[in-house]
Design a protein around this motif. Sequence first.
Motif: not given
Length: 140
Positions: A27, A29, A31-33, A60-62, A75, A83
Amino acid sequence: MVVDFNETVEIVFQGTNVWNAENHPMHIHGYSFYVVGFGRDNFNSSCDPHHYNLENPPLVYTFGVPKNGWLAIRFVADNPGVWFIHCHLERHSSWGMDTVLIVKNCTTEEATCMRPQPDYMPPCSTPNILSTVSTALNAV
């Protein structure tokens, strides 16, 4: 890892776990990617990127790094700050499976820059704010 504001970032996570059934849920923090690729064995930088999904990658974020495989994310670093990147298995984080991504602040001409500290916020050199609040509450 230090990157410039608005830089396109690609990170390839390599899984080396062969014996255990669990993967590493990673994960980042802030950001989504996009997951642009994944595969088995070791990542091969000369041929694996040719198979990336750049048309409709999942946002996704994880994500889970495949056991004995790799996963590539991309991203745009458009959120300045420091982060945390870590495995969501707490024990793994405590073993060092974590780091930080530092996204440099943008230029002052850009509207999405990191905001300066508000005037009302105490500087770090002030006494512990929790003990100050606790003392004030006890006096009431």
